[in-house]
Write a protein that holds these residues in place. Structure first.
Motif, PDB file in Angstrom:
ATOM      1  N   VAL A  85      42.705 -22.621 -15.377  1.00 33.20           N
ATOM      2  CA  VAL A  85      42.767 -23.193 -14.030  1.00 33.20           C
ATOM      3  C   VAL A  85      42.052 -24.539 -13.981  1.00 33.20           C
ATOM      4  O   VAL A  85      42.540 -25.491 -13.364  1.00 33.20           O
ATOM      5  N   ALA A  86      40.891 -24.627 -14.656  1.00 31.20           N
ATOM      6  CA  ALA A  86      40.139 -25.881 -14.660  1.00 31.20           C
ATOM      7  C   ALA A  86      40.954 -27.000 -15.307  1.00 31.20           C
ATOM      8  O   ALA A  86      40.985 -28.133 -14.806  1.00 31.20           O
ATOM      9  N   ARG A  87      41.618 -26.690 -16.426  1.00 31.24           N
ATOM     10  CA  ARG A  87      42.457 -27.706 -17.084  1.00 31.24           C
ATOM     11  C   ARG A  87      43.612 -28.130 -16.193  1.00 31.24           C
ATOM     12  O   ARG A  87      43.940 -29.320 -16.099  1.00 31.24           O
ATOM     13  N   ASP A  88      44.236 -27.138 -15.539  1.00 31.04           N
ATOM     14  CA  ASP A  88      45.358 -27.469 -14.655  1.00 31.04           C
ATOM     15  C   ASP A  88      44.901 -28.344 -13.488  1.00 31.04           C
ATOM     16  O   ASP A  88      45.582 -29.301 -13.106  1.00 31.04           O
ATOM     17  N   LEU A  89      43.749 -27.991 -12.921  1.00 28.08           N
ATOM     18  CA  LEU A  89      43.228 -28.787 -11.810  1.00 28.08           C
ATOM     19  C   LEU A  89      42.919 -30.208 -12.257  1.00 28.08           C
ATOM     20  O   LEU A  89      43.283 -31.177 -11.582  1.00 28.08           O
ATOM     21  N   HIS A  90      42.233 -30.321 -13.396  1.00 26.85           N
ATOM     22  CA  HIS A  90      41.804 -31.644 -13.853  1.00 26.85           C
ATOM     23  C   HIS A  90      42.978 -32.491 -14.319  1.00 26.85           C
ATOM     24  O   HIS A  90      43.105 -33.666 -13.929  1.00 26.85           O
ATOM     25  N   ASP A  91      43.846 -31.902 -15.134  1.00 28.97           N
ATOM     26  CA  ASP A  91      44.917 -32.692 -15.751  1.00 28.97           C
ATOM     27  C   ASP A  91      46.096 -32.915 -14.816  1.00 28.97           C
ATOM     28  O   ASP A  91      46.625 -34.033 -14.741  1.00 28.97           O
ATOM     29  N   GLU A  92      46.520 -31.868 -14.125  1.00 28.98           N
ATOM     30  CA  GLU A  92      47.731 -31.976 -13.303  1.00 28.98           C
ATOM     31  C   GLU A  92      47.420 -32.376 -11.865  1.00 28.98           C
ATOM     32  O   GLU A  92      47.873 -33.427 -11.396  1.00 28.98           O
ATOM     33  N   VAL A  93      46.654 -31.550 -11.162  1.00 25.42           N
ATOM     34  CA  VAL A  93      46.375 -31.846  -9.753  1.00 25.42           C
ATOM     35  C   VAL A  93      45.576 -33.139  -9.626  1.00 25.42           C
ATOM     36  O   VAL A  93      45.899 -34.012  -8.805  1.00 25.42           O
ATOM     37  N   GLY A  94      44.513 -33.271 -10.457  1.00 30.84           N
ATOM     38  CA  GLY A  94      43.714 -34.494 -10.409  1.00 30.84           C
ATOM     39  C   GLY A  94      44.536 -35.726 -10.741  1.00 30.84           C
ATOM     40  O   GLY A  94      44.394 -36.770 -10.095  1.00 30.84           O
ATOM     41  N   GLY A  95      45.398 -35.601 -11.743  1.00 31.51           N
ATOM     42  CA  GLY A  95      46.252 -36.733 -12.110  1.00 31.51           C
ATOM     43  C   GLY A  95      47.215 -37.121 -11.001  1.00 31.51           C
ATOM     44  O   GLY A  95      47.420 -38.315 -10.727  1.00 31.51           O
ATOM     45  N   MET A  96      47.827 -36.122 -10.353  1.00 33.14           N
ATOM     46  CA  MET A  96      48.754 -36.420  -9.256  1.00 33.14           C
ATOM     47  C   MET A  96      48.037 -37.064  -8.078  1.00 33.14           C
ATOM     48  O   MET A  96      48.544 -38.012  -7.457  1.00 33.14           O
ATOM     49  N   LEU A  97      46.841 -36.578  -7.748  1.00 31.25           N
ATOM     50  CA  LEU A  97      46.085 -37.169  -6.640  1.00 31.25           C
ATOM     51  C   LEU A  97      45.706 -38.612  -6.947  1.00 31.25           C
ATOM     52  O   LEU A  97      45.774 -39.485  -6.061  1.00 31.25           O
ATOM     53  N   ALA A  98      45.340 -38.885  -8.188  1.00 28.86           N
ATOM     54  CA  ALA A  98      44.987 -40.253  -8.572  1.00 28.86           C
ATOM     55  C   ALA A  98      46.207 -41.176  -8.463  1.00 28.86           C
ATOM     56  O   ALA A  98      46.089 -42.332  -8.026  1.00 28.86           O
ATOM     57  N   SER A 137      36.598 -33.066  -4.708  1.00 32.61           N
ATOM     58  CA  SER A 137      36.604 -31.603  -4.591  1.00 32.61           C
ATOM     59  C   SER A 137      37.248 -30.957  -5.812  1.00 32.61           C
ATOM     60  O   SER A 137      36.760 -29.949  -6.331  1.00 32.61           O
ATOM     61  N   VAL A 138      38.352 -31.550  -6.266  1.00 32.96           N
ATOM     62  CA  VAL A 138      39.027 -31.020  -7.454  1.00 32.96           C
ATOM     63  C   VAL A 138      38.103 -31.112  -8.668  1.00 32.96           C
ATOM     64  O   VAL A 138      38.003 -30.171  -9.470  1.00 32.96           O
ATOM     65  N   ARG A 139      37.408 -32.226  -8.810  1.00 34.67           N
ATOM     66  CA  ARG A 139      36.484 -32.387  -9.927  1.00 34.67           C
ATOM     67  C   ARG A 139      35.339 -31.381  -9.848  1.00 34.67           C
ATOM     68  O   ARG A 139      34.930 -30.803 -10.869  1.00 34.67           O
TER      69      ARG A 139
END
Length: 276
Positions: A66-79, A115-117
């Motif tokens: 979940v942490a990888r998905d949040l950081h790589d996918e969700v965080g990347g999309m938000l950026a 928050s994601v981070r």
């Protein structure tokens, strides 16, 4: 008369020997039964421990995913979305209302990214793997929201030491549980954490000055595991072969002391430059 007593004199020792043999057999049988029961109990405890370890390992693996998905996918999309909104903001410079909306959207996205981070860090504390338990606790203390009004004081005597990785992870999860409970329920203004190693034992002491709760009454009601996560903490302490003492009462905050053995698991690391 002598002829009459002769059979008795012969039979009596035989009976005594048989009686002693029966007593010895009964004691031996009981001992074997007790050993068998003890062996079954040890096997049951071993199986329970293995199941607990497997469950916690699966939980940690899911946290990593979940942490990888949040950081790589969700965080990347938000950026990426933030970058696009920045372009819109520049194009809308002449339209004050549109520019303000775009600017506010960027601020909200910045908050979402943070928050994601934070959530990703809580799920997979990278600093724990790289720098060890002491630095991870320092990072955890810094992550307490400033608007919570909560101060965290941390002391330790592990300047030149790291524990075995599994120990560090289990202790960090226990501490996370305690800090999260304080943030959610305690209405406290101060947390104190002390990590002290002496000989072959490590003691983690945790206190807060919050509103506390009636610990004994909660135990009697059977709700403590769901209310404060003590069941999860106890499970992790069991895997550490340690002991936890927990105390709380209304108006007196909480106090927790976890003592675990660390013989042969301390690694001196100051020569590698990981800690000052």
């Amino acid at each position: 008369m002598i002829e009459t007593l002769t059979p008795l004199l012969i039979i009596t020792p035989v009976l005594l020997v048989m009686a002693i043999g029966i007593i010895v057999f009964v004691f031996a049988y009981q001992r074997r039964m007790l050993q068998h029961q003890e062996h079954l109990r040890e096997l049951q405890e071993l199986r329970q421990r293995q199941m607990l370890e497997a469950a916690l390992d699966a939980q940690e693996e899911e946290r990593r995913r979940v942490a990888r998905d949040l950081h790589d996918e969700v965080g990347g999309m938000l950026a990426l979305i933030r970058l696009n909104i920045g372009q819109v903001e520049r194009k809308c410079a002449e339209n004050e209302a549109a520019a303000e909306t775009a600017h506010r959207s960027k601020e909200l996205l910045d908050e979402a990214i943070q928050s994601v981070r934070r959530i990703s860090h809580d799920l997979l504390p990278v600093v724990l793997d790289k720098m060890g338990l002491v630095q991870a606790i320092n990072s955890l203390a810094r992550s307490v929201p400033p608007d919570s009004g909560l101060e965290v004081k941390f002391t330790h005597n592990l300047e030149k030491f790291r524990l075995e990785a599994r120990q560090e992870l289990l202790l960090f999860r226990i501490l996370q549980e305690l800090v999260n409970n304080t943030l959610k329920y305690a209405e406290a203004s101060l947390i104190t954490i002390n990590l002290h190693r002496e000989d072959d034992k490590l003691t983690l002491r945790y206190t807060d000055n919050g509103k506390g709760f009636n610990y004994n009454a909660t135990l009697d009601e059977g709700g403590v595991s769901s209310g404060l996560g003590l069941k999860n903490m106890q499970s992790r302490v069991d895997l550490l072969n340690g002991a936890i003492n927990f105390f709380s009462k209304l108006g007196a905050g909480i106090k927790a002391e976890i003592v675990v053995p660390v013989a042969y698991l301390i690694v001196i690391i100051y020569n590698f430059g990981l800690l000052n």
